[in-house]
Design a protein around this motif. Structure first.
Motif, PDB file in Angstrom:
ATOM      1  N   VAL A  17      -9.699   0.631   1.138  1.00 19.53           N
ATOM      2  CA  VAL A  17      -9.542   1.855   1.928  1.00 19.53           C
ATOM      3  C   VAL A  17      -9.653   3.029   0.968  1.00 19.53           C
ATOM      4  N   GLY A  18     -10.638   3.888   1.191  1.00 20.24           N
ATOM      5  CA  GLY A  18     -10.835   5.004   0.276  1.00 20.24           C
ATOM      6  C   GLY A  18     -11.529   6.166   0.948  1.00 20.24           C
ATOM      7  N   ASN A  19     -12.057   7.062   0.130  1.00 17.38           N
ATOM      8  CA  ASN A  19     -12.727   8.247   0.660  1.00 17.38           C
ATOM      9  C   ASN A  19     -13.680   8.813  -0.377  1.00 17.38           C
ATOM     10  N   LEU A  20     -14.425   9.821   0.014  1.00 12.49           N
ATOM     11  CA  LEU A  20     -15.247  10.571  -0.935  1.00 12.49           C
ATOM     12  C   LEU A  20     -14.500  11.796  -1.439  1.00 12.49           C
ATOM     13  N   SER A  21     -13.542  12.280  -0.640  1.00  9.49           N
ATOM     14  CA  SER A  21     -12.825  13.508  -0.965  1.00  9.49           C
ATOM     15  C   SER A  21     -11.632  13.246  -1.873  1.00  9.49           C
ATOM     16  N   ALA A  22     -11.180  14.305  -2.515  1.00  9.06           N
ATOM     17  CA  ALA A  22     -10.042  14.200  -3.420  1.00  9.06           C
ATOM     18  C   ALA A  22      -8.737  14.354  -2.641  1.00  9.06           C
ATOM     19  N   GLY A  23      -8.301  13.275  -2.018  1.00  6.67           N
ATOM     20  CA  GLY A  23      -6.981  13.234  -1.388  1.00  6.67           C
ATOM     21  C   GLY A  23      -6.921  13.822   0.011  1.00  6.67           C
ATOM     22  N   GLY A  24      -5.835  13.459   0.711  1.00  6.28           N
ATOM     23  CA  GLY A  24      -5.522  14.080   1.979  1.00  6.28           C
ATOM     24  C   GLY A  24      -6.274  13.577   3.193  1.00  6.28           C
ATOM     25  N   THR A  25      -6.863  12.365   3.120  1.00  5.30           N
ATOM     26  CA  THR A  25      -7.617  11.874   4.273  1.00  5.30           C
ATOM     27  C   THR A  25      -6.836  10.880   5.125  1.00  5.30           C
ATOM     28  N   GLY A  26      -5.652  10.471   4.663  1.00  7.10           N
ATOM     29  CA  GLY A  26      -4.835   9.544   5.460  1.00  7.10           C
ATOM     30  C   GLY A  26      -4.940   8.098   5.040  1.00  7.10           C
ATOM     31  N   LYS A  27      -5.119   7.858   3.742  1.00 11.02           N
ATOM     32  CA  LYS A  27      -5.243   6.473   3.258  1.00 11.02           C
ATOM     33  C   LYS A  27      -3.952   5.685   3.448  1.00 11.02           C
ATOM     34  N   THR A  28      -2.809   6.312   3.177  1.00  7.02           N
ATOM     35  CA  THR A  28      -1.531   5.595   3.266  1.00  7.02           C
ATOM     36  C   THR A  28      -1.253   5.082   4.677  1.00  7.02           C
ATOM     37  N   VAL A  87       2.195 -17.764  -8.052  1.00  6.32           N
ATOM     38  CA  VAL A  87       2.395 -19.061  -7.398  1.00  6.32           C
ATOM     39  C   VAL A  87       2.151 -18.935  -5.899  1.00  6.32           C
ATOM     40  N   ASP A  88       2.751 -17.926  -5.307  1.00  2.48           N
ATOM     41  CA  ASP A  88       2.563 -17.663  -3.874  1.00  2.48           C
ATOM     42  C   ASP A  88       1.519 -16.554  -3.732  1.00  2.48           C
ATOM     43  N   LYS A  89       0.272 -16.879  -4.014  1.00  2.00           N
ATOM     44  CA  LYS A  89      -0.764 -15.858  -4.103  1.00  2.00           C
ATOM     45  C   LYS A  89      -1.173 -15.337  -2.730  1.00  2.00           C
ATOM     46  N   PRO A  90      -1.558 -14.073  -2.654  1.00  2.00           N
ATOM     47  CA  PRO A  90      -2.003 -13.500  -1.372  1.00  2.00           C
ATOM     48  C   PRO A  90      -3.360 -14.044  -0.962  1.00  2.00           C
ATOM     49  N   GLU A  91      -3.559 -14.100   0.335  1.00  2.00           N
ATOM     50  CA  GLU A  91      -4.849 -14.534   0.895  1.00  2.00           C
ATOM     51  C   GLU A  91      -5.782 -13.347   1.115  1.00  2.00           C
ATOM     52  N   VAL A  92      -5.191 -12.180   1.347  1.00  2.00           N
ATOM     53  CA  VAL A  92      -5.952 -10.959   1.591  1.00  2.00           C
ATOM     54  C   VAL A  92      -5.355  -9.847   0.734  1.00  2.00           C
ATOM     55  N   ILE A  93      -6.218  -9.080   0.065  1.00  2.00           N
ATOM     56  CA  ILE A  93      -5.750  -7.965  -0.761  1.00  2.00           C
ATOM     57  C   ILE A  93      -6.319  -6.660  -0.207  1.00  2.00           C
ATOM     58  N   LEU A  94      -5.433  -5.700   0.024  1.00  2.00           N
ATOM     59  CA  LEU A  94      -5.823  -4.374   0.494  1.00  2.00           C
ATOM     60  C   LEU A  94      -5.809  -3.420  -0.691  1.00  2.00           C
ATOM     61  N   LEU A  95      -6.966  -2.878  -1.021  1.00  2.00           N
ATOM     62  CA  LEU A  95      -7.086  -1.936  -2.133  1.00  2.00           C
ATOM     63  C   LEU A  95      -6.889  -0.512  -1.614  1.00  2.00           C
TER      64      LEU A  95
END
Length: 334
Positions: A43-54, A130-138
Motif C-alpha cells: 500500500v503506497g502512493n506517489l505523493s509525499a504523505g497524507g493519502t490515507g495509507k494507515t 517459527v509462526d511465520k505470516p502467510e500474507v505480508i502487508l507493506l
C-alpha cells in the motif's frame, strides 16, 4: 514554505530525471528486485504523505485476518531504533513508529507488526519466524523497488490527485506520474461521501488506467465516539476543547468538526511531530484535548495528559467495496 518551493523549480527536472532513471533501471532488470512465492501486498502512493495509507492497511487487516496469518511491515518513520524490530509488549511509538504502534495496539492478538527500513530484510526476518505470516502487508513501500510486491495498491487523494501534481521539491510527487503504471489498483481517497458517478468517471478519465488496473473511490468516516485508554464519550457532548494534530493534512478533520458546529482551538503541528517538553507543558494546561489516533500513540505516554486526552478514530468506506474485497481476496488466494 511555498515561496521556497517555487524558488526550487530549477531542481525539479533533476529530481525527475534521477527518479525516472532509477525506475527505468528496475523496469529493465538492471537493478535487482526480489519477488516472492507468497502474498505480499504493498500500500503506497506517489505523493509525499497524507493519502490515507494507515486506514487502508487497517482495512486490509480486517478483511484478511480471519482467514490468514498476517504481518504488517513498515519503515517505522522517526523511530529511535534501527534494523528489524518485531513489536511486543514493550513496544512504543519511539521504538517502532507511531503508525506501526497503532497497528500493534489494535491487532496485536492476531497480526504481527514489524518495522525495517530494508523491506527485503524485514520480509526475510518475518518469514524466518517459527509462526511465520502467510500474507505480508507493506506499508508505504511503493518506491521500495528492491521488493516486487505481488499486488500494489496505490492511493491518491481526491483533493490533490497525482495527475495534477509534479515531482518534489516544488510539487509533492516522490517520482514521476508514470510510476502509477506499476499499480494493480488505484484508490482515490478522502472523497466526499456524496461523490456522484459523473465525477468518478471524470476522474477515471484523467487517471487513464490500463486494462489491468482497477480504480476505486474511498471516503474517510469519522467516529462519533472519542476514546481514552479507559473511557469513551460522544463527541457532541464536548463543549470546548483543543484539537491537536501532527498529521500531513488536518483539513478534513477540521472541516468535520466545524460541520458539527463544535467549539475548539487548533494546535497544528507538522506530520509525525516529536512532541517536546515545552509542547507537553503547553498541553497540560488545556482542560480537554482531542487528537488523531496516530498522534495519540505519541502522546498517551505522558501521564499529565491522562485524564484529558481523547482520540477520534477513523475508518475507510470504499465505494463498490464488494468488488474491491473480492479483488484482494482473489489475489491472496492465487
Amino acid at each position: 514554505m511555498k515561496i521556497l518551493r517555487y524558488l526550487l523549480v530549477p531542481v525539479v527536472p533533476i529530481y525527475f530525471m534521477v527518479t525516472w532513471l532509477r525506475n527505468k533501471l528496475y523496469d529493465m532488470g538492471l537493478k535487482p528486485s526480489e519477488s516472492y512465492d507468497f502474498p505480499v501486498i504493498c500500500v503506497g502512493n506517489l505523493s509525499a504523505g497524507g493519502t490515507g495509507k494507515t486506514p487502508m492497511i487497517e482495512y486490509l487487516v480486517r478483511l484478511l485476518k480471519d482467514d490468514h496469518k498476517l504481518a504488517t511491515l513498515s519503515r517505522g518513520y522517526k523511530r529511535k531504533t534501527e534494523g528489524f524490530v518485531l513489536a511486543d509488549a514493550h513496544a512504543m511509538a519511539e521504538s517502532i513508529g507511531d503508525e506501526p504502534f497503532q497497528f500493534y495496539n489494535k491487532f496485536q492478538e492476531t497480526v504481527k507488526v514489524a518495522v525495517d527500513s530494508d523491506r527485503r530484510n524485514g520480509i526475510s526476518e518475518l518469514r524466518n519466524l517459527v509462526d511465520k505470516p502467510e500474507v505480508i502487508l507493506l506499508d508505504d513501500a511503493f518506491q521500495h523497488r528492491k521488493v516486487q510486491a505481488g499486488f500494489n495498491v496505490m492511493l491518491t487523494t481526491y483533493s490533490n490527485p497525482y495527475y495534477n501534481d509534479i515531482v518534489l521539491p516544488t510539487g509533492d510527487l516522490r517520482e514521476p506520474r508514470s510510476g502509477a503504471k506499476r499499480a494493480n489498483c488505484i484508490v482515490v481517497t478522502k472523497c466526499p461521501l456524496d461523490l456522484n458517478e459523473e465525477s468518478k468517471q471524470a476522474i477515471i478519465k484523467r487517471i487513464k488506467p490500463t486494462e489491468d488496473q482497477a480504480v476505486f473511490f474511498s471516503s474517510i468516516v469519522y467516529s462519533e465516539t472519542l476514546y481514552t485508554e479507559s473511557t469513551s464519550h460522544n463527541i457532541d457532548d464536548l463543549k470546548v476543547f483543543t484539537l491537536v494534530t501532527g498529521i500531513a493534512n488536518a483539513t478534513p478533520l477540521v472541516d468535520y468538526l466545524n460541520e458539527k458546529q463544535l467549539k475548539f482551538e487548533h494546535l497544528n503541528f507538522k506530520d509525525h511531530h516529536d512532541f517536546s517538553e515545552k509542547d507537553i507543558a503547553l498541553l497540560s494546561g488545556k482542560s480537554c484535548i482531542v487528537t488523531t489516533e496516530k498522534d495519540y500513540m505519541r502522546l498517551k505516554q505522558y501521564r499529565v495528559l491522562k485524564d484529558k486526552l481523547f482520540y477520534l478514530p477513523i475508518s475507510v468506506q470504499i465505494d463498490k467495496a464488494e468488488a474491491f474485497n473480492d479483488l484482494i481476496k482473489d489475489k491472496v488466494k492465487r
